[in-house]
Design a protein around this motif. Sequence first.
Motif, short mmCIF file in Angstrom:
data_model
loop_
_atom_site.label_atom_id
_atom_site.label_comp_id
_atom_site.label_asym_id
_atom_site.label_seq_id
_atom_site.Cartn_x
_atom_site.Cartn_y
_atom_site.Cartn_z
N ALA B 83 35.89 -81.62 -5.05
CA ALA B 83 35.95 -80.78 -3.85
C ALA B 83 36.33 -79.33 -4.20
N TRP B 84 36.95 -79.15 -5.37
CA TRP B 84 37.37 -77.81 -5.79
C TRP B 84 36.23 -77.01 -6.41
N ARG B 85 35.17 -77.72 -6.77
CA ARG B 85 34.14 -77.06 -7.58
C ARG B 85 33.49 -75.89 -6.84
N GLU B 86 33.12 -76.12 -5.59
CA GLU B 86 32.33 -75.12 -4.88
C GLU B 86 33.03 -73.77 -4.81
N THR B 87 34.31 -73.79 -4.58
CA THR B 87 35.04 -72.53 -4.47
C THR B 87 35.59 -72.04 -5.82
N SER B 88 35.37 -72.84 -6.86
CA SER B 88 35.91 -72.45 -8.17
C SER B 88 35.07 -71.37 -8.84
N GLY B 89 33.78 -71.33 -8.47
CA GLY B 89 32.88 -70.39 -9.15
C GLY B 89 32.29 -70.97 -10.42
N LEU B 90 32.69 -72.18 -10.78
CA LEU B 90 32.15 -72.79 -12.00
C LEU B 90 30.76 -73.36 -11.73
N PRO B 91 29.91 -73.40 -12.75
CA PRO B 91 28.57 -73.97 -12.58
C PRO B 91 28.64 -75.44 -12.15
N PRO B 92 27.64 -75.90 -11.40
CA PRO B 92 27.65 -77.28 -10.91
C PRO B 92 27.75 -78.32 -12.02
N LYS B 93 27.21 -78.01 -13.20
CA LYS B 93 27.21 -79.00 -14.28
C LYS B 93 28.34 -78.77 -15.28
N ALA B 94 29.23 -77.87 -14.97
CA ALA B 94 30.35 -77.63 -15.90
C ALA B 94 31.21 -78.89 -15.99
N CYS B 95 31.74 -79.12 -17.16
CA CYS B 95 32.53 -80.32 -17.44
C CYS B 95 33.78 -80.36 -16.56
N SER B 96 34.16 -81.57 -16.14
CA SER B 96 35.34 -81.69 -15.27
C SER B 96 36.64 -81.33 -15.99
N TYR B 97 36.65 -81.37 -17.32
CA TYR B 97 37.83 -80.87 -18.06
C TYR B 97 38.09 -79.41 -17.68
N GLN B 98 37.00 -78.66 -17.62
CA GLN B 98 37.11 -77.23 -17.34
C GLN B 98 37.52 -76.99 -15.89
N LEU B 99 36.90 -77.74 -15.00
CA LEU B 99 37.24 -77.61 -13.58
C LEU B 99 38.71 -77.98 -13.35
N PHE B 100 39.16 -79.01 -14.04
CA PHE B 100 40.54 -79.47 -13.87
C PHE B 100 41.52 -78.40 -14.36
N PHE B 101 41.21 -77.82 -15.51
CA PHE B 101 42.11 -76.80 -16.06
C PHE B 101 42.21 -75.61 -15.10
N SER B 102 41.07 -75.19 -14.59
CA SER B 102 41.07 -74.07 -13.64
C SER B 102 41.85 -74.43 -12.38
N THR B 103 41.75 -75.68 -11.98
CA THR B 103 42.47 -76.12 -10.77
C THR B 103 43.98 -76.13 -11.02
N LEU B 104 44.38 -76.50 -12.23
CA LEU B 104 45.82 -76.46 -12.55
C LEU B 104 46.37 -75.04 -12.41
N ILE B 105 45.57 -74.07 -12.82
CA ILE B 105 45.99 -72.67 -12.69
C ILE B 105 45.99 -72.26 -11.21
N ARG B 106 44.93 -72.62 -10.56
CA ARG B 106 44.77 -72.22 -9.15
C ARG B 106 45.88 -72.80 -8.26
N GLU B 107 46.29 -74.02 -8.58
CA GLU B 107 47.33 -74.69 -7.80
C GLU B 107 48.74 -74.26 -8.21
N GLY B 108 48.81 -73.42 -9.24
CA GLY B 108 50.11 -72.89 -9.64
C GLY B 108 50.91 -73.78 -10.56
N PHE B 109 50.30 -74.85 -11.09
CA PHE B 109 51.04 -75.71 -12.02
C PHE B 109 51.28 -75.00 -13.35
N ILE B 110 50.33 -74.18 -13.72
CA ILE B 110 50.51 -73.31 -14.89
C ILE B 110 50.01 -71.92 -14.52
#
Lengths: 239, 391
Positions: B83-110
């Motif tokens: 659900a985070w992908r669309e607003t992340s700006g990451l390509p649709p086929k980008a690996c979920s490792y990358q999406l997850f890392f960006s989400t950790l930053i976006r959510e303020g965990f790091i």
Amino acid sequence: MREVNVWPRQQLKIGWYCPFVYLLLYHATGNIDLDRISWNQVGNDSIQGVQLCKKLSAVNSYIRNQVLDGLVMVSCCNLSHWMIEWFRIEYPALPLYQLELPRHIQEVTAGWFDEQVSQMKTWLKKRNGGQPPEIRLPKDAAFESQDDFAILKRKQLPENSGWCSFSEQLKQRLPGLSTQAQLELLVRQIKCPRLCSAQEVGSAVGFSDIGANQDDPQCLLQNYWRAVGDPTGVLGGQP
Amino acid sequence: MNKLRYKMDLAARFLESKAETFLAMYLRDQLKELETIWDGLPYMASTYYVPGELLASFDLPTIYIERMTGFGAASQMVARLEAWRETSGLPPKACSYQLFFSTLIREGFIPPPMGFISASFACDDARMYGRWVAAQFKIPFFEIDVLQSLGEKGNGYLSAQLERVYQGLRGYWTECYSRAEIVEYSNQALELKRAIDRMRIAYPGLLGSNDSLKLFTIYNQLGRPSTVEIFQELSRTLQLKTSEYQLPKGARILWLGVVPLYRNQMIREIEQRYDCRVVHEELFDYGEQYLTEEHFFDDLAARIIQSGFFSVSQRIKAIQRYVELLEIDGVIHFSQRNCRFLPPLVPVLQTRLTKLGIPLVEVEGDVIDPDYFNAAECFGRLDQFFNDKIK
């Protein structure tokens, strides 16, 4: 996709799709015919569940239809690197040459490009029944004249949307440069998603001719390129 | 309290209570480094194959994105990742490792990194991701380009880049360890790892695959004194276990690729269900390239080039070696969704291993995002494999 057996097999027919390859192959024309592989109109194929980009889909189709005597491929990304191995296993009789393109030319020694040209000549010689193909220019030589350069214009160049193609501006700058200087220029300026981070700030060729509908959903390099936008204006800290 | 900090501390305490000391030490070591980041020290983000020794010299915390994401996914820090992908700006086929890392930053965990360093080997997509992150936060991007088809001939090119990146880092941070110390710590760790590997070959299954797959990312910490201590503890633990070791019953399995991180008992599930034992995993295999002060960057480059993943022939050779040494009966390859590094090689492996008489089954899913893992389908494929192919 092209029809099978339309080519009268009088000359060696070598498939290619990357402008860098063409530049090297250009020096080895003569009794070798170069067959440009276009991928812009093809769909995304797959091999045993592995989703292919349009480029590799087109290459796969060419290989499957056995219309080539040899193929020069480039390691664009993880996928293309492994697919070369796959083609070698599936089509052991098809000669494949793998070209590597460095992203950082500052770490490349002067002999790099000479070696690439030399290796490709050897490869072509083997394909050509052991006879050396007619090499038009020696290594490090400049394009000799505007007429020679005309071959570059006359031959089909990749027209695969805006990716992996020469711009008119770039073509105008190539004559008169040594082989190495040409390649260095290409590394910096070609519309290549693999090499875009090495492009010169302010002089990179724009991608404005690429329509959104021409993007390849399976090419992550293209997609990331788009996601970043201007590849050269924001990476101020590039060491 | 930061939820990530809480979960990491909780996991470390849990491991300590179970006397899984080496894993607890490994986790505590990461937590200690993260504490400095949460306290405000800038950090460098990095991809997996960037040698730890390159960064260990500096007073510079580093977060390796795959390791951070691995812990985050195992702790289920982010729900409904896609659900985070669309607003992340990451390509649709980008690996979920990358999406997850960006989400950790976006959510303020790091916090966002202050720089990003990445190598095109093993994962060129991760390099592109690093470049994307650098563009997002307008931070320095250090790139290492690896030309795989050149083999050892590519050493000079790679070595020169490693040195360039190292010199670039010197422009930002002060060195807290000398080259001699880094080399010493790295070689000590590799020597211990070599002894551990000898035990793993002599006693198949001695080190559980679940543990191996949690620990293999310690590769990123070579060159640090704490890594030596962790390997010493692992070595001690394994030596103690040899006294009560029994040969594993049932089929011996080699595990290739990754494992669903939110389902960290999956290997045990497989072992119980099919009466088999996963006795080795390729990811916990680093090669044996020691370092010298004189040829520091050449040696680091050589280690990357010698990796089992560097070429098809090297990977097949490594697999073949383990098949023979450990009398492997079959191979399971877990393929990560949208990954362009290991899964595209499966058809090649399948062809080569079939010729060698070694059955291989590929199971797929997203090791980060449980919404893209179909357990019924996965176990259906394994049922068929063990029924039809494994004697």
